[in-house]
Design an enzyme around this catalytic site. Structure first.
Site, short mmCIF file in Angstrom:
data_model
loop_
_atom_site.label_atom_id
_atom_site.label_comp_id
_atom_site.label_asym_id
_atom_site.label_seq_id
_atom_site.Cartn_x
_atom_site.Cartn_y
_atom_site.Cartn_z
N ASP A 1 -0.02 4.92 35.50
CA ASP A 1 -1.38 4.42 35.62
C ASP A 1 -1.89 4.62 37.04
OD1 ASP A 1 -3.75 3.07 35.28
OD2 ASP A 1 -2.86 1.08 35.48
N ASP B 1 -9.09 12.52 37.19
CA ASP B 1 -8.27 11.54 36.50
C ASP B 1 -7.40 12.19 35.43
OD1 ASP B 1 -7.14 9.37 35.30
OD2 ASP B 1 -9.00 8.55 34.49
#
Ligand SMILES: *[C@@H]1O[C@H](CO)[C@@H](O)[C@H](O)[C@H]1NC(C)=O
Ligand SMILES: *[C@@H]1O[C@H](CO)[C@@H](O)[C@H](O)[C@H]1NC(C)=O
Ligand SMILES: *[C@@H]1O[C@H](CO)[C@@H](O)[C@H](O)[C@H]1NC(C)=O
Ligand SMILES: *[C@@H]1O[C@H](CO)[C@@H](O)[C@H](O)[C@H]1NC(C)=O
Ligand SMILES: *[C@@H]1O[C@H](CO)[C@@H](O)[C@H](O)[C@H]1NC(C)=O
Length: 559
Positions: free
Chosen positions: A129, A334
């Site tokens: 993450d 991302d």
């Protein structure tokens, strides 16, 4: 003068070769896509049924509508999370303009890594993450997700590991000395932690511990790094319902994150990490990898007052074939997002120029594909896209970010038969959830590249890369010309696809593949892929540079 130039050329070639070996020196993990066989095995062992959000129904391969539906759902959750973090109240509810908040009942992650911790070591499948910092594992469980009835994924137990140490309240990484008093007596007691994630009531709490994390460097050598992480005794919310069953590794900027800890311990040379994705989704994360001296780079935009900084960059132009179009926007890089999301005018410039340069007929494929506006149909018998236009973004400072593989295949099964390619779409989606959403460069735009997140220098770096070989690729400057297996005509020598990534199963992966779609991620490998031709061509580049070096040395000696 000519002599001098030659020496420079030799130096450049030698540097290139040196960088090639240096690049394999990183320590890290293989990345597993959430729909890879490795993740599937862990999830099945924990009792997640096929058809749940963790496992695609039955035989749906990547490229199928079920596959894209699941990834689009995942991306929506990422956007919601990001908005929640930007609001910084930590308590936002997930709501969507275009759907049911309740459908996003898992806190989903796109990539996982198998990590080994402790002595003797135990294995965990942790979610990766970039939006958080702490690494935690299920441990001394008071409330943890169920682990199924297998031996995999047992919680971490400090008392069973001879290298485990307590992290006292006085430790520099203990961020809650205020809470220490409540738990124990002063600075020598264990440091408690509690992390809350955006989603309502989702969090992990327990005490910090220190133990060794087992990593492998590029040469296969084992490295043991002392790491402080959370012994997660109580998990709440989505963490009890399947998200991050096996723990979570935050890759954020804070000093407690694993990349920061490795850098400050001196085990890696730099506070930096790289991620590499090949077309079939095989990936690798290397800690301490700051890339090579000649990689392309652009600075990150400083985060300002935002509590959670993102890897945010500026773009100044989009180029499709030789047509450069000025358009300024910022985008978040991302790897945890599957596809690429743009706002207008960038979206329209890119897609319409792509559209005018492909020769297949436009088509729509409905459910699962509806977010992809630009889709095309292959003719009967056609297995390759005729031509992929060369597309790139010009970032702030002028460095060019190539899109080596921005398209996604469309697979279909006729009357329950085997899935086969019937078309493809441009994997770029117009931001519709909210026009204020940041543009996002997702995993599909990183395919074929190694992307370096250099936190020390605050720059993003990238270069064309072969993740299988952990080696830089010769940059021919030409786009791929094939949509799938270029086993036919376009694999003839001299064809302009030096950035072609061969499909070769990794030796460290197991055999539980579900066909040629293994192992997940950005789809690519068509059914009829031939491995043999590709490997010979892949080694051609190395051979060529060796010959070139030899020739240059001979010439320089002659001088
Ligand atoms: C748990 O054990 C039962 C009986 O031994 C078995 O039927 C079931 O498939 C197992 N579940 C998992 C998730 O392994
Ligand atoms: C939301 O969920 C409800 C109940 O599951 C369903 O009836 C409704 O159609 C859903 N709405 C949307 C927009 O998906
Ligand atoms: C714990 O350490 C902090 C800073 O290191 C110090 O300010 C505090 O007085 C210490 N508390 C105790 C009970 O020793
Ligand atoms: C990215 O940078 C731009 C320009 O400074 C800013 O407007 C935007 O909010 C940033 N996005 C995030 C998520 O940090
Ligand atoms: C995979 O299968 C091949 C042949 O079927 C076998 O030689 C190889 O050992 C297997 N690898 C693993 C990791 O099981």
């Amino acid at each position: 003068m000519a002599h001098c130039n030659l020496l420079v050329a030799i130096a450049a070639v030698v540097l290139f070769l040196a960088v090639g070996t240096e690049a394999s020196g990183g320590i890290g993990f293989n990345l597993h896509h959430r729909f890879s066989p490795v993740v599937r095995q862990w999830m099945e062992a924990r009792g997640h049924a096929p058809g749940s959000s963790w496992l695609l129904p039955g035989d749906a391969p990547k490229g199928s509508r079920e596959y894209y539906s699941a990834l689009l759902r995942h991306d929506r959750a990422v956007f919601a999370r990001r908005r929640g973090l930007a609001n910084a109240d930590g308590q936002s509810t997930l709501t969507f303009a275009d759907g049911n908040a309740t459908r996003l009942d898992t806190y989903e992650y796109l990539h996982y890594a198998e990590v080994e911790v402790g002595t003797p070591s135990s294995k965990f499948l942790v979610a990766l993450d970039t939006g958080s910092d702490l690494f935690w594992l299920p441990c001394e469980c008071k409330v943890c997700a169920k682990t199924g009835n297998t031996t995999t994924g047992l919680p971490y137990s400090p008392s069973q590991s001879s290298t485990s140490k307590t992290v006292p309240c006085g430790h520099p990484l203990c961020e809650r000395p205020d809470a220490c008093g409540a738990v124990g007596t002063g600075n020598s007691s264990s440091c408690p932690y509690e992390v809350k994630y955006v989603s309502v009531n989702t969090g992990s709490s327990g005490v910090l511990v220190q133990d060794v994390l087992h990593l492998v460097d590029g040469g296969g050598k084992a490295v043991q790094a002392p790491i402080v992480f959370g012994c997660g005794q109580v998990q709440t919310g989505h963490f009890l319902r399947g998200a991050a069953d096996g723990g979570l590794m935050g890759l954020g900027m804070d000093k407690v994150s694993v990349p920061s800890a490795l850098a400050s311990s001196g085990l890696v040379a730099s506070d930096s990490f790289s991620m590499c994705f090949s077309r079939d989704g095989v990936g690798r994360i290397n800690f301490g990898d700051a890339g090579s001296p000649d990689q392309a780079e652009t600075p990150f935009i400083a985060a300002g007052s935002l509590q959670h900084p993102y890897y945010n960059i500026s773009v100044g132009a989009i180029t499709v074939d030789s047509k450069a179009m000025a358009v300024e926007f910022t985008a978040i890089v991302d790897s945890g997002t599957s596809f690429t999301y743009l706002n207008d005018p960038a979206y329209t410039l890119l897609t319409t120029n792509f559209n005018s340069r492909v020769s297949e007929a436009r088509d729509t494929y409905g459910s699962g594909y509806e977010k992809f506006e630009y889709c095309y149909r292959l003719s009967p018998g056609q297995t390759s896209m005729r031509r992929l236009p060369a597309m790139s973004l010009t970032t702030k400072g002028g460095a060019v970010f190539p899109m080596t593989w921005p398209i996604i295949p469309v697979l279909a099964s006729t009357n329950g038969g085997p899935y086969h390619p019937i078309g493809y779409c441009l994997g770029v989606i117009k931001n519709r959830i909210s026009s204020t959403d940041d543009a996002t460069i997702g995993q599909n735009f990183m395919t074929g590249l190694k992307v370096v997140f250099d936190r020390r220098r605050s720059v993003l770096g990238w270069e064309k890369f072969d993740c299988y070989k952990d080696a830089k690729m010769q940059d021919g400057g030409s786009p791929d010309t094939s949509l799938g297996s270029p086993a036919g005509d376009d694999s003839t020598p001299g064809s302009p696809n030096g950035d072609y990534v061969p499909y070769v199963p990794l030796p460290w992966e197991n055999n539980a593949t579900d066909g040629p779609y293994y192992p997940g991620g950005v789809p690519l490998t068509w059914p009829a892929r031939s491995g043999s031709g590709s490997s010979s061509r892949a080694s051609f580049g190395v051979l060529l540079s060796l010959i070139l070096l030899h020739v240059l040395v001979v010439i320089s000696v002659a001088w």
